[in-house]
Design a protein around this motif. Sequence first.
Motif, short mmCIF file in Angstrom:
data_model
loop_
_atom_site.label_atom_id
_atom_site.label_comp_id
_atom_site.label_asym_id
_atom_site.label_seq_id
_atom_site.Cartn_x
_atom_site.Cartn_y
_atom_site.Cartn_z
N ALA A 170 6.34 70.20 12.02
CA ALA A 170 5.90 68.95 12.64
C ALA A 170 6.33 68.89 14.10
O ALA A 170 5.54 68.55 14.99
CB ALA A 170 6.47 67.76 11.87
N GLN A 171 7.59 69.26 14.35
CA GLN A 171 8.08 69.26 15.73
C GLN A 171 7.24 70.19 16.60
O GLN A 171 6.88 69.84 17.73
CB GLN A 171 9.55 69.69 15.78
N GLY A 172 6.88 71.36 16.08
CA GLY A 172 6.05 72.29 16.82
C GLY A 172 4.70 71.68 17.18
O GLY A 172 4.19 71.86 18.30
N CYS A 173 4.11 70.94 16.23
CA CYS A 173 2.82 70.28 16.51
C CYS A 173 2.96 69.23 17.60
O CYS A 173 2.12 69.15 18.52
CB CYS A 173 2.29 69.62 15.23
N PHE A 174 4.00 68.43 17.52
CA PHE A 174 4.18 67.37 18.52
C PHE A 174 4.41 67.97 19.91
O PHE A 174 3.89 67.45 20.92
CB PHE A 174 5.35 66.46 18.14
N GLU A 175 5.18 69.03 19.97
CA GLU A 175 5.42 69.66 21.27
C GLU A 175 4.13 70.29 21.80
O GLU A 175 3.86 70.24 23.02
CB GLU A 175 6.53 70.71 21.14
N GLU A 176 3.34 70.87 20.92
CA GLU A 176 2.05 71.42 21.35
C GLU A 176 1.14 70.33 21.87
O GLU A 176 0.47 70.49 22.91
CB GLU A 176 1.39 72.16 20.18
N ALA A 177 1.09 69.19 21.16
CA ALA A 177 0.25 68.07 21.60
C ALA A 177 0.71 67.57 22.97
O ALA A 177 -0.13 67.24 23.84
CB ALA A 177 0.31 66.95 20.58
N ARG A 178 2.01 67.53 23.19
CA ARG A 178 2.53 67.09 24.49
C ARG A 178 2.08 68.02 25.61
O ARG A 178 1.69 67.57 26.70
CB ARG A 178 4.05 67.03 24.42
N GLU A 179 2.10 69.33 25.34
CA GLU A 179 1.66 70.28 26.35
C GLU A 179 0.17 70.12 26.64
O GLU A 179 -0.27 70.24 27.79
CB GLU A 179 1.96 71.71 25.89
N ILE A 180 -0.61 69.85 25.60
CA ILE A 180 -2.05 69.65 25.81
C ILE A 180 -2.28 68.43 26.68
O ILE A 180 -3.12 68.45 27.60
CB ILE A 180 -2.77 69.49 24.45
N LEU A 181 -1.52 67.35 26.45
CA LEU A 181 -1.67 66.14 27.25
C LEU A 181 -1.34 66.39 28.72
O LEU A 181 -1.94 65.79 29.61
CB LEU A 181 -0.77 65.03 26.71
N ARG A 182 -0.41 67.27 28.97
CA ARG A 182 -0.05 67.56 30.35
C ARG A 182 -1.20 68.20 31.11
O ARG A 182 -1.22 68.20 32.35
CB ARG A 182 1.17 68.48 30.39
N GLY A 183 -2.17 68.74 30.37
CA GLY A 183 -3.33 69.35 31.03
C GLY A 183 -4.45 68.38 31.32
O GLY A 183 -5.45 68.75 31.96
N VAL A 184 -4.32 67.12 30.86
CA VAL A 184 -5.36 66.12 31.13
C VAL A 184 -5.26 65.70 32.59
O VAL A 184 -4.20 65.27 33.06
CB VAL A 184 -5.20 64.89 30.20
N ARG A 185 -6.35 65.81 33.31
CA ARG A 185 -6.36 65.50 34.74
C ARG A 185 -6.92 64.10 35.00
O ARG A 185 -7.68 63.57 34.19
CB ARG A 185 -7.21 66.53 35.50
N GLU A 186 -6.55 63.57 36.12
CA GLU A 186 -7.03 62.23 36.49
C GLU A 186 -8.56 62.21 36.51
O GLU A 186 -9.20 63.10 37.06
CB GLU A 186 -6.49 61.83 37.86
N GLY A 187 -9.09 61.18 35.87
CA GLY A 187 -10.55 61.06 35.76
C GLY A 187 -11.10 61.60 34.47
O GLY A 187 -12.22 61.28 34.07
N GLU A 188 -10.33 62.47 33.77
CA GLU A 188 -10.79 62.99 32.47
C GLU A 188 -10.65 61.92 31.40
O GLU A 188 -9.88 60.95 31.54
CB GLU A 188 -9.96 64.22 32.07
N ASP A 189 -11.37 62.12 30.31
CA ASP A 189 -11.29 61.21 29.17
C ASP A 189 -9.85 61.13 28.67
O ASP A 189 -9.20 62.16 28.44
CB ASP A 189 -12.20 61.71 28.04
N GLY A 190 -9.35 59.92 28.53
CA GLY A 190 -8.01 59.72 28.00
C GLY A 190 -6.90 59.75 29.03
O GLY A 190 -5.73 59.60 28.68
N TRP A 191 -7.26 59.93 30.31
CA TRP A 191 -6.23 60.02 31.35
C TRP A 191 -5.33 58.77 31.36
O TRP A 191 -4.11 58.88 31.44
CB TRP A 191 -6.89 60.20 32.71
N GLU A 192 -5.93 57.60 31.27
CA GLU A 192 -5.14 56.36 31.33
C GLU A 192 -4.23 56.21 30.11
O GLU A 192 -3.23 55.50 30.17
CB GLU A 192 -6.07 55.15 31.43
#
Length: 793
Positions: A630-652
């Motif tokens: 579970a911890q591995g999944c959460f850390e992976e999800a956090r890394e994916i979020l760091r790739g969301v750029r301003e203006g992309e879906d979900g940025w806010e």
Amino acid sequence: MSVALSAVGTVASGALSGAGGEVGRRASERLHGLLGRGRTADGGAGAGAGGGEEQPTLPVTEQEQRAAALRLVEVARRSPEAAREVAEWVRDASWLAPRAVPAVADGASRPQMLPPTTSAFTDREDVTTWITALLDGAGPVPGAPVIAALTGPGGIGKTAVAVQCAYALRERFPDGILFVDLAGASAGTALPPSDVLARFLERLGVPPAMVPGDEARQRDLFRDCTADRRMVVVLDNARSDAQVVPLLPASSGCLVLVTSRHRLGRLVAEHGARPRVLGPLSTADSVLLLRRVAGNERAVAPDAVVESVAEAAGGVPLALCTTGAGLAVREHLAWERVARQLSEREQSADDAGGSVDPVRQAQDAAYRELAPECAAFYRALAVWAWPTVTVMCAARAADVEEERARALLEELARVHLLEEVGEERYRFHDLARAHARERAVEEDGHGRMAAGVRRVAVAYVRWAAEADLRVMPLRWRLGPAYRALVLPEDREPADGRHALAALRRERENLAAVVRAADHHGFDDLVWQLCEAMWGLHLLLGFHAQWIDTHLLGVGAARRCAEEFGDRRAVGRMLVQLAFGQMGAGRADDAERALAEAVAAEQACGHRRGQASAVEALGLLRLKRWKYAEAQGCFEEAREILRGVREGEDGWEDVPRATALLEHHIGRAEAKQRHFAEALARLNDALARFRRLPGGGDAYNEGRVYMSLGDVHLEAGDTDLALVCLDKAVTAMETAGAGLQLADALESRARCHRLSGRPAQAAADLRAAALRYEENGDRTGAERLRVELAESEA
């Protein structure tokens, strides 16, 4: 052993479905700790794990649960302290089992679900006499209700007879009457037993959060709830034995009235049902019913003319009522004209070598008397088998204003082509709907009918999206229906609760709209409607419907993706489907759906959706005690979020989503007993929630403080735990989260008890019990009051 086994099964099931809320989660985590302590002591392989694994996993199968119960017994034998801890866990876990609400309990529900009867009801006294004789006949068999099965063709009056008998006999059944229309006219409309059981359990007083997700456990709880009651259960319009048998109460004090057009052989052979076939009314009773429905205000007609009308109706009550209603509302329509029309139709059928269906003949006659606008409206309502027809549904189906729809609905009800079943809520008799649909196919064509379905579906998507936003304002959305929606500035605190209640009232219609849109290929509306039902299902369950509709949603989203639709919808639907499967205890199915969701989101480059899917996979593994995964999944999800750029879906949404993930990671680290890392992570999450726009997120701040308190308690620092729990109580009060406040008070009481402050512990338990009571959790309140009584004894 048997008590431990029952407790393990209850907690394991609730861990996946979320039943029991925070109390259930704590019980699951405590069970993990007890089982882990057992394997640490002897190095053996514990319940639910393969040999050689260091940590137990959630015991899901019957074999795994039996092994877990045996492990608990072994742990309890090691020392008096261990025995006390296991006994305390078993006692607390027993409160999480869905509990029957006996009829004699304070505040017990005695439902009165019968629809209104009619003053025009005629004859059939012999049926009531027959049922009375069944009740007064042979002595009761323990656990076996008296079952009467009323069969006969459509329109013969089975429902009216069952309702009339239930009213006539209700003094003998003081614990209430349950009623459901099983909609068994076709396999496509027939209600699944799970939906009916959920409805019955709620009316019997079981809190919605405590209704199990799977049909077998719903059935067991229903039998518990009815075991000592004297009730009438009316199961109307059944399609098959399989639809009826799970709904039978296990009480000899109950009467079950089943109506069906089909012979229910298994019900008779295996459950002792007594069958009775209803036939047509006599000519004399048909005349009496006709005159009652037509009313005394009409000019007196010769007996011979009225008898000819009655005979043309074949003694079928639906045909008689439809004909009589037409006479009642049209003062210039003469008896002689009706008799002539019916006679001409019979002669035409004879000449053609066929026979006349009296119900269809009456409906044709009533239809011919409708004004063109009303006739078109009647046809438009039948484009799909809506469970009930609301004003919104009718207006959109017919493409008229709602005020005009109200007037036309009332007009159709007056001539008995519709019946009113609630405030501004109508339904067809299924024969009337079949007639209206045939007229629609012939006069309007499938294209116009499909357009009506689409208008209804669009209206429901808009309505459900608005309600869903009010229920869960902070959740990120994908569908276009949400784009222009905003919450009102003067929104009342109870607005979300009211919106959820509205969604619940429309639950069956929402599912029907999903099926209708899917049938007509409106894939864009299918998945959007499923997305808009998220708050309804997440908070209230109804897992059978949840899974059925979302399987259609997944298929619709995939077809859209293959064309020119939103490819992101596939992952969205799979994630929502997975949560429904979790609630039904289908963990492996949920795991597969989430893996597909991750792949789908990655394939279309939708980082916000991919992070959400990976997070959901982590939450599932957290529930299954796979804490490192579970911890591995959460850390992976956090890394994916760091790739969301301003203006992309979900940025806010990234700051709030990241804060949630930090909280999840901290919880997973704490369960692996990495306390220093967990505390650092949780404090980071707390800071992130405080920095969110709009003054922070008080509710999630409170949740983090709860987690901090838990970690400090597990680490043995009660003073720091108390500091965190004080802040959790304050945060939940600020957020207005009643049940979570009760949980925070209960945790603080435990902290006081461990610190040797019994008076403060008792005060917190009393306050928590009051909050549970105020928020409809009677079981939680009772549990704490029993604990208080035991501690003060």
